[in-house]
Design a protein around this motif. Structure first.
Motif, PDB file in Angstrom:
ATOM      1  N   ALA A  37     114.793  45.832  38.481  1.00  0.00           N
ATOM      2  CA  ALA A  37     113.825  46.499  37.769  1.00  0.00           C
ATOM      3  C   ALA A  37     113.185  47.504  38.534  1.00  0.00           C
ATOM      4  CB  ALA A  37     112.621  45.375  37.644  1.00  0.00           C
ATOM      5  N   ILE A  38     113.236  47.405  39.824  1.00  0.00           N
ATOM      6  CA  ILE A  38     112.699  48.293  40.852  1.00  0.00           C
ATOM      7  C   ILE A  38     113.663  49.578  40.744  1.00  0.00           C
ATOM      8  CG2 ILE A  38     112.646  48.958  43.365  1.00  0.00           C
ATOM      9  CD1 ILE A  38     111.761  46.162  43.888  1.00  0.00           C
ATOM     10  N   ARG A  77     115.636  50.687  38.247  1.00  0.00           N
ATOM     11  CA  ARG A  77     115.514  50.952  37.154  1.00  0.00           C
ATOM     12  C   ARG A  77     114.052  51.989  36.979  1.00  0.00           C
ATOM     13  NH1 ARG A  77     116.918  45.861  34.860  1.00  0.00           N
ATOM     14  NH2 ARG A  77     114.585  45.518  34.489  1.00  0.00           N
ATOM     15  N   GLU A  78     113.214  51.648  37.776  1.00  0.00           N
ATOM     16  CA  GLU A  78     112.056  52.381  37.670  1.00  0.00           C
ATOM     17  C   GLU A  78     112.272  53.692  38.140  1.00  0.00           C
ATOM     18  OE1 GLU A  78     108.286  53.860  39.160  1.00  0.00           O
ATOM     19  OE2 GLU A  78     109.795  53.185  40.413  1.00  0.00           O
ATOM     20  N   SER A 100     111.721  55.361  41.088  1.00  0.00           N
ATOM     21  CA  SER A 100     110.927  56.064  42.144  1.00  0.00           C
ATOM     22  C   SER A 100     111.300  55.636  43.778  1.00  0.00           C
ATOM     23  CB  SER A 100     109.571  55.801  41.937  1.00  0.00           C
ATOM     24  OG  SER A 100     109.137  54.443  42.078  1.00  0.00           O
ATOM     25  N   TRP A 106     104.632  54.220  48.222  1.00  0.00           N
ATOM     26  CA  TRP A 106     105.258  53.495  46.905  1.00  0.00           C
ATOM     27  C   TRP A 106     105.131  52.152  46.764  1.00  0.00           C
ATOM     28  CZ3 TRP A 106     109.699  50.311  47.207  1.00  0.00           C
ATOM     29  CH2 TRP A 106     110.353  50.209  46.053  1.00  0.00           C
ATOM     30  N   THR A 138     102.120  51.004  44.701  1.00  0.00           N
ATOM     31  CA  THR A 138     101.831  51.104  43.451  1.00  0.00           C
ATOM     32  C   THR A 138     102.465  49.659  42.322  1.00  0.00           C
ATOM     33  OG1 THR A 138     104.388  51.784  43.187  1.00  0.00           O
ATOM     34  CG2 THR A 138     102.563  53.602  43.676  1.00  0.00           C
ATOM     35  N   PHE A 139     103.038  48.927  43.366  1.00  0.00           N
ATOM     36  CA  PHE A 139     103.476  47.655  42.293  1.00  0.00           C
ATOM     37  C   PHE A 139     102.312  46.542  42.376  1.00  0.00           C
ATOM     38  CE2 PHE A 139     107.279  49.097  44.096  1.00  0.00           C
ATOM     39  CZ  PHE A 139     108.270  48.761  42.888  1.00  0.00           C
ATOM     40  N   GLN A 197      98.817  46.394  40.843  1.00  0.00           N
ATOM     41  CA  GLN A 197      98.056  46.841  39.757  1.00  0.00           C
ATOM     42  C   GLN A 197      96.320  46.771  40.011  1.00  0.00           C
ATOM     43  OE1 GLN A 197      99.693  48.106  37.462  1.00  0.00           O
ATOM     44  NE2 GLN A 197     101.727  47.425  37.723  1.00  0.00           N
ATOM     45  N   GLN A 255     108.278  41.565  41.822  1.00  0.00           N
ATOM     46  CA  GLN A 255     108.744  42.804  42.381  1.00  0.00           C
ATOM     47  C   GLN A 255     108.032  43.421  43.566  1.00  0.00           C
ATOM     48  OE1 GLN A 255     107.959  45.631  39.005  1.00  0.00           O
ATOM     49  NE2 GLN A 255     109.382  44.180  37.531  1.00  0.00           N
TER      50      GLN A 255
END
Length: 287
Positions: free
Chosen positions: A67-68, A70-71, A73, A236, A239-240, A242, A253
């Protein structure tokens, strides 16, 4: 059975056993957070938020890492961190090495004032410089740039690095260079063939310090790098988490991203740890 053939039994001292047990417990306490991060990175968020902890990644997967990636960044942030860190380490070692040589090998006017200035700079709180640093980088159009952040990191790391290298340079006797010059070498040749190999462990240790300071730094980067595409890995990683109360933080994640941030540091230490000791041995042999 003669006395020569009687096996010698070593007496196990209780103090040694106690020290060994304490050392193992301390090592376990140090390693456990790292293990917990790796373990959590392989588990889904539903398991991590449950009331029952899972100490083994049974049924885990690499979905959090996928998932990271695919994101998308992660790679720009990695490139930004690598560029800033390499620039900081190389330039910092160059300036600190020359300064350490100057204050250890030569006597010149203003030497004491320079040494005291290096010491006093370490006493300045970093938070008190944020506004001045931001205005300075803004006036030079260096906000959100590798050069701008690298300049600030170098300025922060160089003073302490000078003190580190000064101890290594002062620990190498000048007589070694003078003896080599008597044998026909120039001052430059004597330095690079005799003294410089002995300083290799100091350069490695100083490089490790500069690397950690630049790689893990967060507050200066938060002030100077405000653009989304100019984030370093510590920014960075933020940003995980929320900020909105309506969205749940995916801790799987977060742990996977933390693992990716820690991997380059581990690789770097594996690369330099052998050179830290081999440089000392090789230098003394060459001397």
């Amino acid at each position: 059975m003669t006395a020569a053939t009687v096996p010698i039994r070593r007496r196990i001292r209780p103090a040694r056993v106690v020290n060994t047990v304490i050392a193992l417990l301390v090592a376990l306490a140090w390693v456990f957070p790292v293990y917990w991060m790796l373990n959590s990175s392989l588990l889904p968020n539903t398991v991590l938020t449950s009331t029952t902890p899972r100490f083994l990644p049974l049924g885990g997967s690499l979905d959090n890492f996928a998932a990271i990636f695919r994101e998308g960044s992660f790679w720009p942030a990695l490139g930004m961190s690598v560029a800033i860190t390499l620039t900081t380490v190389v330039v910092c070692l160059l300036f600190a090495f020359l300064a350490a040589l100057a204050i250890s090998r030569f006597r010149f006017r203003g030497r004491t004032a320079f040494v005291l200035a290096v010491l006093f700079i370490q006493m300045l709180p970093a938070e008190g410089l944020f506004i001045a640093q931001y205005k300075l980088m803004g006036s030079l159009n260096l906000l959100n740039s590798v050069i701008g952040v690298s300049i600030l990191y170098i300025a922060a790391v160089v003073p302490f690095t000078i003190w580190m290298l000064r101890g290594f340079v002062a620990g190498v006797p000048v007589d070694l260079e003078e003896a080599a010059m008597v044998d026909g070498l120039s001052r430059t040749q004597a330095f690079f063939r005799i003294t410089f190999p002995l300083l290799a462990p100091g350069l490695v240790a100083s490089g490790v310090y500069a690397f950690l300071q630049a790689w893990n730094e967060f507050t200066v980067a938060l002030v100077i790098l405000q653009a989304q595409e100019s984030q370093t890995l510590p920014l960075w990683l933020r940003t995980f988490v929320q900020a909105s109360a309506t969205r749940e933080t995916d801790w799987g994640q977060v742990m996977a991203a933390s693992t990716l941030v820690a991997v380059p540091v581990i690789v770097f230490f594996l690369f330099v740890q052998g050179r830290l000791t081999s440089g000392l041995v090789a230098g003394s042999v060459k001397g």
